[in-house]
Write a protein that holds these residues in place. Structure first.
Motif, PDB file in Angstrom:
ATOM      1  N   VAL A 122       0.861  -1.185   0.000  1.00 45.56           N
ATOM      2  CA  VAL A 122       0.000   0.000   0.000  1.00 45.56           C
ATOM      3  C   VAL A 122       0.895   1.232   0.000  1.00 45.56           C
ATOM      4  O   VAL A 122       1.765   1.372   0.873  1.00 45.56           O
ATOM      5  N   CYS A 123       0.685   2.112  -0.972  1.00 45.93           N
ATOM      6  CA  CYS A 123       1.411   3.374  -1.037  1.00 45.93           C
ATOM      7  C   CYS A 123       0.438   4.482  -0.640  1.00 45.93           C
ATOM      8  O   CYS A 123      -0.551   4.725  -1.346  1.00 45.93           O
ATOM      9  N   VAL A 124       0.706   5.122   0.501  1.00 47.68           N
ATOM     10  CA  VAL A 124      -0.202   6.116   1.061  1.00 47.68           C
ATOM     11  C   VAL A 124       0.189   7.499   0.551  1.00 47.68           C
ATOM     12  O   VAL A 124       1.221   8.047   0.940  1.00 47.68           O
ATOM     13  N   VAL A 140       3.819  -1.019   3.739  1.00 48.34           N
ATOM     14  CA  VAL A 140       2.967   0.170   3.734  1.00 48.34           C
ATOM     15  C   VAL A 140       3.881   1.386   3.666  1.00 48.34           C
ATOM     16  O   VAL A 140       4.587   1.699   4.628  1.00 48.34           O
ATOM     17  N   THR A 142       4.686   5.171   3.650  1.00 42.26           N
ATOM     18  CA  THR A 142       4.113   6.421   4.147  1.00 42.26           C
ATOM     19  C   THR A 142       5.033   7.623   3.942  1.00 42.26           C
ATOM     20  O   THR A 142       4.664   8.734   4.285  1.00 42.26           O
ATOM     21  N   VAL A 154       5.971  -2.339   7.961  1.00 43.65           N
ATOM     22  CA  VAL A 154       4.834  -1.457   8.247  1.00 43.65           C
ATOM     23  C   VAL A 154       5.173  -0.596   9.451  1.00 43.65           C
ATOM     24  O   VAL A 154       5.234  -1.115  10.567  1.00 43.65           O
ATOM     25  N   PRO A 155       5.455   0.699   9.280  1.00 43.04           N
ATOM     26  CA  PRO A 155       5.597   1.371   7.980  1.00 43.04           C
ATOM     27  C   PRO A 155       6.899   0.960   7.300  1.00 43.04           C
ATOM     28  O   PRO A 155       7.837   0.490   7.953  1.00 43.04           O
TER      29      PRO A 155
END
Length: 202
Positions: A122-124, A140, A142, A154-155
């Motif tokens: 997941v790229c926020v 993830v 961030t 994560v992150p």
């Protein structure tokens, strides 16, 4: 028509698809999106409105690329990876009314040349993935990822460096790194990795 779109895929008439690209079953490409040449959009993938995608990009099954993302040439997006576009997501406004598209400003993920995003990562947004970087499966992201960085967790945090071929680089001391597969040399300075000039590689 010099590209291939499966019958079950949805490609908006205003989208642009480059030569020799393929859009597979159940994929959706929204308004004004641009897909370069020799690209592959896998089954069930989603490409948001106005997303810009370069040449030789592979977007695997069920990846979700929300606007206003940009993907440069040679990017790989793994299965079920997600690019978000709302830094403070809410379904409703503070008064409880349903938020509309005009009630928030979309922010994007910018993926530079040759970078790879692993499965279910997941790229926020807003975030930039550097040139030839690699995001591990399930990570993830961030914060911005440097060129050639391998990030995981994560992150996500940097866990090493990778070369253009994707292999983890081997440290040769004094800020020098080498790809075990291609033999290419790299130089690290102040946390930034760059490809060695011919005289530096000697």
């Amino acid at each position: 028509m010099h590209y291939r779109v499966q019958e079950s895929a949805q490609v908006h008439p205003s989208a642009t698809i480059g030569d020799r690209s393929a859009v597979w079953d159940l994929a959706q490409i929204r308004e004004e999106a641009t897909l370069g040449t020799d690209c592959v959009v896998g089954r069930g993938a989603y490409i948001g409105t106005g997303v810009r995608i370069g040449d030789n990009v592979k977007i695997q099954n069920y990846a979700l690329v929300y606007e206003p993302a940009t993907l440069a040439d040679g990017v790989f997006v793994g299965p079920a990876a997600v690019f978000t576009n709302d830094h403070n997501p809410r379904s409703v406004a503070p008064d409880g009314t349903l938020k509309r598209a005009s009630d928030w400003e979309a922010v994007g993920v910018d993926v530079a040349e040759g970078a790879s995003i692993g499965a279910r990562a997941v790229c926020v947004a807003p975030v930039r993935i550097g040139r030839w970087a690699m995001v591990a499966a399930g990570a993830v992201v961030t914060r911005d990822v440097p060129d050639f960085a391998l990030v995981m967790g994560v992150p996500a945090k940097r866990a090493g460096w990778v070369g253009r071929g994707g292999a983890r680089l081997e440290h040769e001391g004094e800020g020098r790194w080498r790809c075990p597969e291609t033999g290419a040399h790299y130089v690290e300075s102040d946390g930034v990795l760059s490809e060695a000039e011919p005289e530096e590689a000697a």
